[in-house]
Design a protein around this motif. Structure first.
Motif, short mmCIF file in Angstrom:
data_model
loop_
_atom_site.label_atom_id
_atom_site.label_comp_id
_atom_site.label_asym_id
_atom_site.label_seq_id
_atom_site.Cartn_x
_atom_site.Cartn_y
_atom_site.Cartn_z
N GLU A 256 0.75 -1.06 0.03
CA GLU A 256 0.01 -0.12 0.14
C GLU A 256 0.75 1.31 0.03
OE1 GLU A 256 -2.81 -0.16 3.39
OE2 GLU A 256 -3.76 -1.93 2.50
N ILE A 257 2.24 1.10 0.52
CA ILE A 257 2.83 2.43 0.62
C ILE A 257 3.79 2.52 -0.52
CG2 ILE A 257 4.54 3.60 1.91
CD1 ILE A 257 3.25 2.52 4.42
N SER A 258 4.02 3.79 -1.03
CA SER A 258 5.08 3.84 -2.10
C SER A 258 5.60 5.14 -2.01
CB SER A 258 4.30 3.87 -3.48
OG SER A 258 3.31 5.01 -3.80
N PRO A 259 6.78 5.55 -2.53
CA PRO A 259 7.59 6.61 -2.57
C PRO A 259 6.55 7.91 -2.86
CG PRO A 259 8.76 5.12 -3.40
CD PRO A 259 7.66 4.50 -3.51
N ALA A 260 5.71 7.60 -3.67
CA ALA A 260 4.84 8.61 -4.31
C ALA A 260 3.89 9.27 -3.35
CB ALA A 260 4.02 8.25 -5.57
N MET A 261 3.80 8.68 -2.15
CA MET A 261 3.07 9.15 -1.09
C MET A 261 3.74 10.21 -0.06
SD MET A 261 1.16 5.73 0.31
CE MET A 261 -0.06 4.98 -0.66
N ALA A 262 5.03 10.46 -0.24
CA ALA A 262 5.94 11.09 0.63
C ALA A 262 5.40 12.59 0.77
CB ALA A 262 7.30 11.10 0.02
N ASP A 263 4.53 13.00 -0.14
CA ASP A 263 4.16 14.44 0.19
C ASP A 263 2.67 14.48 0.64
OD1 ASP A 263 6.36 15.67 -1.00
OD2 ASP A 263 5.56 15.46 -3.05
N ASP A 264 2.17 13.15 1.06
CA ASP A 264 0.69 13.12 1.71
C ASP A 264 0.96 12.42 3.03
OD1 ASP A 264 -1.90 12.84 1.85
OD2 ASP A 264 -2.19 11.77 0.30
N PRO A 265 1.45 13.02 3.93
CA PRO A 265 1.68 12.18 5.21
C PRO A 265 0.13 11.76 5.82
CG PRO A 265 2.20 14.53 5.40
CD PRO A 265 2.13 14.33 4.03
N ALA A 266 -0.92 12.56 5.45
CA ALA A 266 -1.80 12.07 6.06
C ALA A 266 -2.46 10.74 5.83
CB ALA A 266 -2.91 13.31 5.68
N LYS A 267 -2.06 10.41 4.45
CA LYS A 267 -2.46 9.35 3.88
C LYS A 267 -1.63 8.01 4.47
CE LYS A 267 -3.45 6.75 -0.61
NZ LYS A 267 -3.57 7.08 -1.64
N ILE A 268 -0.12 8.44 4.53
CA ILE A 268 0.61 7.16 5.42
C ILE A 268 0.17 6.96 6.62
CG2 ILE A 268 3.06 6.96 5.95
CD1 ILE A 268 3.84 8.75 3.53
N LYS A 269 -0.18 8.05 7.36
CA LYS A 269 -0.61 7.88 8.93
C LYS A 269 -1.77 7.00 8.87
CE LYS A 269 -0.45 11.70 11.52
NZ LYS A 269 -0.88 12.61 12.47
N ALA A 270 -2.76 7.40 7.95
CA ALA A 270 -4.01 6.48 8.05
C ALA A 270 -3.81 5.16 7.76
CB ALA A 270 -5.00 7.42 7.29
N ILE A 271 -2.95 4.93 6.78
CA ILE A 271 -2.81 3.52 6.29
C ILE A 271 -2.08 2.79 7.56
CG2 ILE A 271 -1.14 1.99 5.14
CD1 ILE A 271 -1.77 4.15 2.76
N LEU A 272 -1.03 3.45 7.92
CA LEU A 272 -0.29 2.70 9.35
C LEU A 272 -1.01 2.62 10.56
CD1 LEU A 272 3.19 4.34 8.77
CD2 LEU A 272 2.64 2.33 8.15
N LEU A 273 -1.89 3.49 10.75
CA LEU A 273 -2.74 3.37 12.01
C LEU A 273 -3.68 2.23 11.84
CD1 LEU A 273 -3.01 7.26 13.15
CD2 LEU A 273 -1.55 5.32 14.16
N GLY A 274 -4.50 2.37 10.67
CA GLY A 274 -5.21 0.86 10.41
C GLY A 274 -4.55 -0.23 10.53
N LEU A 275 -3.48 -0.35 9.97
CA LEU A 275 -2.76 -1.74 10.23
C LEU A 275 -2.26 -2.14 11.40
CD1 LEU A 275 -0.50 -1.43 7.10
CD2 LEU A 275 -2.43 -2.80 7.48
N LEU A 276 -1.74 -1.07 12.40
CA LEU A 276 -1.25 -1.04 13.57
C LEU A 276 -2.22 -1.49 14.66
CD1 LEU A 276 1.44 1.56 13.81
CD2 LEU A 276 1.88 -0.87 13.42
N ILE A 277 -3.43 -0.85 14.75
CA ILE A 277 -4.62 -1.18 15.49
C ILE A 277 -5.31 -2.34 15.32
CG2 ILE A 277 -6.56 -0.21 16.43
CD1 ILE A 277 -5.66 2.54 15.34
N SER A 278 -5.55 -2.62 14.23
CA SER A 278 -6.20 -3.86 13.90
C SER A 278 -5.51 -5.18 14.04
CB SER A 278 -6.93 -3.77 12.37
OG SER A 278 -5.93 -3.66 11.62
N GLY A 279 -3.95 -5.06 14.09
CA GLY A 279 -3.18 -6.19 14.15
C GLY A 279 -3.34 -6.77 15.54
N GLY A 280 -3.88 -6.12 16.57
CA GLY A 280 -4.14 -6.62 17.86
C GLY A 280 -5.36 -7.42 17.97
N MET A 281 -6.35 -7.35 16.97
CA MET A 281 -7.72 -7.81 17.26
C MET A 281 -7.78 -9.44 17.29
SD MET A 281 -9.70 -4.93 14.86
CE MET A 281 -11.41 -5.69 15.08
#
Length: 326
Positions: A256-281
């Motif tokens: 899901e993450i690519s170098p093209a997202m470097a200018d869109d930290p909000a998208k990177i943050k949303a992707i990472l937080l979704g992955l990290l939180i649900s990983g504990g379920m």
């Protein structure tokens, strides 16, 4: 199937391996490179689990005394909160795997009732899963994200630290509030059984098979992710990333993450937080879950009964934060 069929629950590693092989065959991505990756990826984790198991076996008595001494030196609820918070924060330095092994050692000594033990383990694994992502050495997801974005060591700490650190603290507070204090007299009267060398090796093999299965599952789902998910809005991806509860979140991050997202930290943050939180379920969602559940014999259903509601509440809370703060 692990929730409803006992034979699958008892052989979860084999079941996930079969599902992983099926996924890569259906997706037509099975090749020599993937086979090599699936065989090699679990080696370091497996060795860490076996070595830690041997160390804890050899140092069992002094470790038990140390943990009991610390738990007696302060209010028990405060001790539980600190266990969850400290393991979550230092997991970014000692790695999520070592943090999970330390958690297992602590929980084994405390001798909590079954319900409290499961709750402590799950809350601590949520905390470890979040905290380990603060540096590239904490877990594979953070390593991959930092590498693909060509960023420095502290990039993720600055990006998601303001969201992750309060979450780790909240999980610690929940542990203090939701876990029943143990009767000190009963706890001290119970001797911890010494784990045999055979049991340590078998657990290591199960972890190896589990990680191999997750590698295959992730590879099998990758074509689907690339074709249908990558162009979606980051708020939608946040919720779709709940599949991290049953898939390797590092593989999902890689897709899901690519170098093209470097200018869109909000998208990177949303992707990472979704992955990290649900990983504990659920148990397959993260390596700490797998290690702790395997050693403490926590079933998939036992984990899901507490992990899924906690994870959903956390997902909703973080979703609101993402919308309001960005």
């Amino acid at each position: 199937m692990p929730f409803t069929i006992k034979v699958v629950e008892r052989n979860l590693e084999v079941f996930l391996f079969i599902m992983g092989v099926s996924a890569v065959i259906i997706s037509q991505v099975l090749d020599k490179e993937l086979i090599s990756k699936a065989l090699v990826d679990p080696v370091n984790i497996t060795l860490a689990v076996i070595v830690a198991g041997l160390i804890f076996r050899w140092l069992q008595n002094p470790m038990e005394k140390g943990i009991r001494g610390m738990s007696k030196a302060m209010p028990f609820r405060l001790f539980l909160a600190l266990v969850v918070i400290v393991l979550g924060l230092i997991s970014s330095v000692i790695t999520a795997i070592i943090a999970a092994i330390v958690l297992v050692a602590i929980v084994s000594v405390l001798r909590l009732d079954r319900k409290s033990e499961i709750r402590l383990v799950i809350l601590a694994c949520f905390s470890i899963g979040l905290g380990a992502a603060l540096t590239p050495i904490g877990e594979p997801l953070s390593t991959i994200a930092t590498s693909k974005l060509n960023e420095d060591f502290f990039y993720l700490f600055h990006l998601i630290g303001p969201d992750v650190i309060p979450g780790v603290i909240i999980f610690g507070i929940l542990a203090a509030v939701m876990i029943k204090p143990v009767n000190e007299t009963n706890r001290m009267s119970i001797d911890q059984d010494t784990e045999s060398y055979t049991e340590i090796i078998i657990r290591g093999f199960k972890v190896y098979l589990f990680v191999m299965a997750l590698t295959l599952l992730g590879a099998g789902f990758e074509p689907f992710i690339e074709n249908y998910l990558l162009d979606l809005d980051h708020l939608v991806l946040f919720w779709i990333n709940m599949i991290s509860a049953v898939l390797d979140n590092a593989t999902l991050a890689a897709a899901e993450i690519s170098p093209a997202m470097a200018d869109d930290p909000a998208k990177i943050k949303a992707i990472l937080l979704g992955l990290l939180i649900s990983g504990g379920m659920l148990i397959p969602g993260n390596i700490p879950n797998i290690i702790a559940a395997g050693k403490l014999k926590i079933t998939s259903l036992e984990w899901a009964r507490f992990g899924v509601p906690v994870g959903l509440v956390a997902m909703i809370a973080y979703f609101i934060v993402i919308i309001l703060v960005g």
